[in-house]
Write a protein that holds these residues in place. Structure first.
Motif, PDB file in Angstrom:
ATOM      1  N   LEU A 336       0.820  -1.211   0.000  1.00 39.13           N
ATOM      2  CA  LEU A 336       0.000   0.000   0.000  1.00 39.13           C
ATOM      3  C   LEU A 336       0.858   1.266   0.000  1.00 39.13           C
ATOM      4  O   LEU A 336       0.526   2.248  -0.677  1.00 39.13           O
ATOM      5  CB  LEU A 336      -0.916   0.008   1.230  1.00 39.13           C
ATOM      6  CG  LEU A 336      -2.012  -1.061   1.289  1.00 39.13           C
ATOM      7  CD1 LEU A 336      -2.781  -0.954   2.608  1.00 39.13           C
ATOM      8  CD2 LEU A 336      -2.971  -0.924   0.107  1.00 39.13           C
ATOM      9  N   GLU A 365      -6.672   6.760   3.119  1.00 37.96           N
ATOM     10  CA  GLU A 365      -6.793   5.630   2.205  1.00 37.96           C
ATOM     11  C   GLU A 365      -6.106   4.397   2.771  1.00 37.96           C
ATOM     12  O   GLU A 365      -6.624   3.274   2.666  1.00 37.96           O
ATOM     13  CB  GLU A 365      -6.190   6.006   0.855  1.00 37.96           C
ATOM     14  CG  GLU A 365      -6.285   4.919  -0.198  1.00 37.96           C
ATOM     15  CD  GLU A 365      -5.666   5.332  -1.522  1.00 37.96           C
ATOM     16  OE1 GLU A 365      -5.552   4.474  -2.418  1.00 37.96           O
ATOM     17  OE2 GLU A 365      -5.275   6.507  -1.653  1.00 37.96           O
ATOM     18  N   PHE A 366      -4.937   4.605   3.381  1.00 35.07           N
ATOM     19  CA  PHE A 366      -4.173   3.489   3.946  1.00 35.07           C
ATOM     20  C   PHE A 366      -4.950   2.806   5.063  1.00 35.07           C
ATOM     21  O   PHE A 366      -5.120   1.571   5.055  1.00 35.07           O
ATOM     22  CB  PHE A 366      -2.830   4.006   4.473  1.00 35.07           C
ATOM     23  CG  PHE A 366      -1.969   2.961   5.124  1.00 35.07           C
ATOM     24  CD1 PHE A 366      -1.117   2.170   4.358  1.00 35.07           C
ATOM     25  CD2 PHE A 366      -1.998   2.774   6.498  1.00 35.07           C
ATOM     26  CE1 PHE A 366      -0.312   1.208   4.954  1.00 35.07           C
ATOM     27  CE2 PHE A 366      -1.203   1.806   7.101  1.00 35.07           C
ATOM     28  CZ  PHE A 366      -0.361   1.026   6.329  1.00 35.07           C
ATOM     29  N   THR A 367      -5.416   3.561   6.034  1.00 29.89           N
ATOM     30  CA  THR A 367      -6.109   2.960   7.171  1.00 29.89           C
ATOM     31  C   THR A 367      -7.426   2.311   6.743  1.00 29.89           C
ATOM     32  O   THR A 367      -7.807   1.254   7.262  1.00 29.89           O
ATOM     33  CB  THR A 367      -6.366   3.990   8.277  1.00 29.89           C
ATOM     34  OG1 THR A 367      -7.094   5.102   7.737  1.00 29.89           O
ATOM     35  CG2 THR A 367      -5.055   4.494   8.865  1.00 29.89           C
ATOM     36  N   ALA A 368      -8.122   2.929   5.787  1.00 30.40           N
ATOM     37  CA  ALA A 368      -9.383   2.345   5.310  1.00 30.40           C
ATOM     38  C   ALA A 368      -9.135   0.995   4.646  1.00 30.40           C
ATOM     39  O   ALA A 368      -9.912   0.039   4.840  1.00 30.40           O
ATOM     40  CB  ALA A 368     -10.069   3.303   4.337  1.00 30.40           C
ATOM     41  N   GLU A 369      -8.069   0.885   3.866  1.00 29.48           N
ATOM     42  CA  GLU A 369      -7.800  -0.368   3.179  1.00 29.48           C
ATOM     43  C   GLU A 369      -7.332  -1.449   4.167  1.00 29.48           C
ATOM     44  O   GLU A 369      -7.710  -2.625   4.037  1.00 29.48           O
ATOM     45  CB  GLU A 369      -6.753  -0.143   2.084  1.00 29.48           C
ATOM     46  CG  GLU A 369      -6.473  -1.341   1.196  1.00 29.48           C
ATOM     47  CD  GLU A 369      -7.658  -1.773   0.339  1.00 29.48           C
ATOM     48  OE1 GLU A 369      -7.515  -2.784  -0.386  1.00 29.48           O
ATOM     49  OE2 GLU A 369      -8.736  -1.118   0.402  1.00 29.48           O
ATOM     50  N   ILE A 370      -6.522  -1.060   5.144  1.00 30.55           N
ATOM     51  CA  ILE A 370      -6.123  -2.016   6.177  1.00 30.55           C
ATOM     52  C   ILE A 370      -7.356  -2.538   6.914  1.00 30.55           C
ATOM     53  O   ILE A 370      -7.514  -3.753   7.128  1.00 30.55           O
ATOM     54  CB  ILE A 370      -5.141  -1.372   7.173  1.00 30.55           C
ATOM     55  CG1 ILE A 370      -3.783  -1.101   6.504  1.00 30.55           C
ATOM     56  CG2 ILE A 370      -4.973  -2.246   8.418  1.00 30.55           C
ATOM     57  CD1 ILE A 370      -2.981  -2.325   6.165  1.00 30.55           C
ATOM     58  N   ASP A 371      -8.250  -1.641   7.295  1.00 28.29           N
ATOM     59  CA  ASP A 371      -9.450  -2.057   8.021  1.00 28.29           C
ATOM     60  C   ASP A 371     -10.357  -2.930   7.152  1.00 28.29           C
ATOM     61  O   ASP A 371     -11.001  -3.862   7.644  1.00 28.29           O
ATOM     62  CB  ASP A 371     -10.232  -0.834   8.509  1.00 28.29           C
ATOM     63  CG  ASP A 371      -9.550  -0.123   9.663  1.00 28.29           C
ATOM     64  OD1 ASP A 371      -8.511  -0.611  10.137  1.00 28.29           O
ATOM     65  OD2 ASP A 371     -10.056   0.935  10.096  1.00 28.29           O
ATOM     66  N   ARG A 372     -10.403  -2.638   5.856  1.00 26.87           N
ATOM     67  CA  ARG A 372     -11.241  -3.436   4.959  1.00 26.87           C
ATOM     68  C   ARG A 372     -10.745  -4.871   4.880  1.00 26.87           C
ATOM     69  O   ARG A 372     -11.538  -5.833   4.903  1.00 26.87           O
ATOM     70  CB  ARG A 372     -11.258  -2.811   3.557  1.00 26.87           C
ATOM     71  CG  ARG A 372     -12.156  -3.561   2.557  1.00 26.87           C
ATOM     72  CD  ARG A 372     -11.988  -3.040   1.131  1.00 26.87           C
ATOM     73  NE  ARG A 372     -10.714  -3.404   0.547  1.00 26.87           N
ATOM     74  CZ  ARG A 372     -10.464  -4.589  -0.026  1.00 26.87           C
ATOM     75  NH1 ARG A 372     -11.405  -5.522  -0.073  1.00 26.87           N
ATOM     76  NH2 ARG A 372      -9.277  -4.837  -0.545  1.00 26.87           N
ATOM     77  N   VAL A 373      -9.434  -5.028   4.785  1.00 27.24           N
ATOM     78  CA  VAL A 373      -8.870  -6.355   4.587  1.00 27.24           C
ATOM     79  C   VAL A 373      -8.752  -7.132   5.903  1.00 27.24           C
ATOM     80  O   VAL A 373      -8.996  -8.346   5.938  1.00 27.24           O
ATOM     81  CB  VAL A 373      -7.491  -6.249   3.904  1.00 27.24           C
ATOM     82  CG1 VAL A 373      -6.782  -7.595   3.864  1.00 27.24           C
ATOM     83  CG2 VAL A 373      -7.666  -5.698   2.486  1.00 27.24           C
TER      84      VAL A 373
END
Length: 396
Positions: A336, A365-373
């Motif tokens: 990321l 964007e970084f934290t949202a993608e980490i939380d999504r996965v």
């Protein structure tokens, strides 16, 4: 987390009177210096804006009484201040151990009631136990010794309580970072007199944020993994007649590699190589922060993370072929960030958390993608807390 006012209400309901004083300590993040403290090495750590808060007032009993939100209440009398193996792993053990520590330093205890609330999550790798230990030490120091002990003394009391009374081996780094706050350079060359140097770097001016990622992996059943690191390094110390790698001449180590490999195996060599190199990286990171060279600091953090993964090997637990959460988080975070910021295993490793330093323009964007996965709330953005243990005003 409860406000001071709500804590006061709870205190009154527990003890039928108002609290007299309030105190706080903080969690910590190890920025660089992975598994070096137990080899009397170098570390840079910082206090973070996750807090433990205690309210206190004297009582007319010959005991300390402690209530902690989410945990059973406990008490300790003043006529029983020796370790009790049956208490290992309990809050009572920590309370007894901290009380023992201040009494050893000249305190004449009297009854106190305490109520503690903490948002330093247990098992988060942010030193929830150390935050509580130094908070208790700070409260007793204020009441019994009129604040005579400094932060390093409070840290030593906390470490002794954890090691001897709670039954958990640990270095001193966690307690020192929680007690002192700010960004600190630690030198553990002399464990009895560790050096702490506050680094006057304003992290917020870097346009980066500290983000700790919960891998979702549990530390349970990993004791042997942690013990293997110290056991293997102890073998090298035994060969050279030293108590820690800090006293081993690096050139002598490399000259002896053929013999050492035959005696102790390759993983032991790699782990020792990590410690030697990591101490150098910590020195470089210190100079980078003192000189305001944030990119060099990031470079050292990334190099530290790579070394922990490849040499120290505290990312994937031995024998785990499917469950490799920390390794996955590290690699996914690097993907990321795409060459920006920094990523490294946080603390002891094998499970728990991963530390990232994220450019602010990528943060959301970084934290949202980490939380999504991973899971909602897996990525927690932190700030450096400048103060460690101190007294609050009750109206704060």
């Amino acid at each position: 987390m409860e406000s001071i006012q709500d804590m006061q209400t709870t205190f009154e309901s527990l003890y039928d009177r108002k609290a007299q004083r309030a105190f706080t300590s903080c969690g910590r993040s190890e920025l660089i210096g992975n598994h070096t403290d137990h080899q009397r090495g170098l570390v840079i750590a910082c206090g973070v804006n996750l807090s433990a808060v205690a309210l206190a007032a004297p009582n007319d009993r010959n005991e300390l009484r402690l209530a902690s939100k989410g945990f059973p209440s406990c008490s300790v009398s003043f006529d029983a201040l020796e370790p009790d193996p049956q208490e290992y792993g309990t809050t009572t053990a920590l309370l007894r151990g901290v009380l023992h520590g201040v009494v050893e330093r000249g305190a004449s205890p009297y009854g106190l009631d305490l109520y503690i609330v903490s948002n330093v999550l247990s098992g988060s790798g942010l030193s929830s136990s150390a935050a509580i230990e130094v908070l208790l030490a700070g409260v007793l120091n204020a009441y019994y010794l009129d604040g005579a002990l400094d932060g390093i003394a409070l840290a030593k009391i906390g470490q002794h309580a954890e090691n001897v009374f709670f039954g958990k081996p640990s270095g001193l780094m966690d307690q020192m970072a929680c007690a002192l706050g700010g960004i600190q350079f630690f030198d553990f060359s002399d464990p009895a007199m560790p050096l702490a140097e506050r680094l006057p770097f304003d992290f917020e001016s870097s346009n980066h944020s500290l983000v700790v990622i919960d891998s979702g992996a549990d530390h349970a059943n990993l004791t042997d993994c942690y013990a293997a690191i110290t056991r293997e390094l102890a073998a090298i110390n035994g060969f050279f007649g030293t108590s820690a790698l800090r006293d081993v001449n690096e050139a002598d180590f490399y000259a002896s590699l053929p013999v050492l490999r035959r005696m102790f195996g390759d993983r032991t060599m790699l782990r020792a190589m990590h410690v030697f190199d990591e101490n150098n990286r910590v020195q470089n990171a210190r100079e980078a922060l003192l000189n305001g060279d944030f990119q060099l600091f990031l470079d050292q953090l990334n190099a530290s993370g790579d070394s922990s993964y490849m040499l120290l090997q505290n990312v994937i637990a031995e024998g785990h072929t499917n469950a490799q959460a920390v390794a996955f988080v590290i690699c996914f975070a690097k993907k990321l960030l795409n060459g920006r910021g920094a990523v490294r295993v946080h603390g002891g490793g094998f499970a728990g958390t991963v530390l990232t330093v994220v450019p602010n323009d990528m943060l959301n964007e970084f934290t949202a993608e980490i939380d999504r996965v991973l899971a909602p709330g897996a990525a927690k953005t932190l700030k450096v807390r400048k103060r460690g243990v101190y007294e609050l005003h009750l109206e704060d």
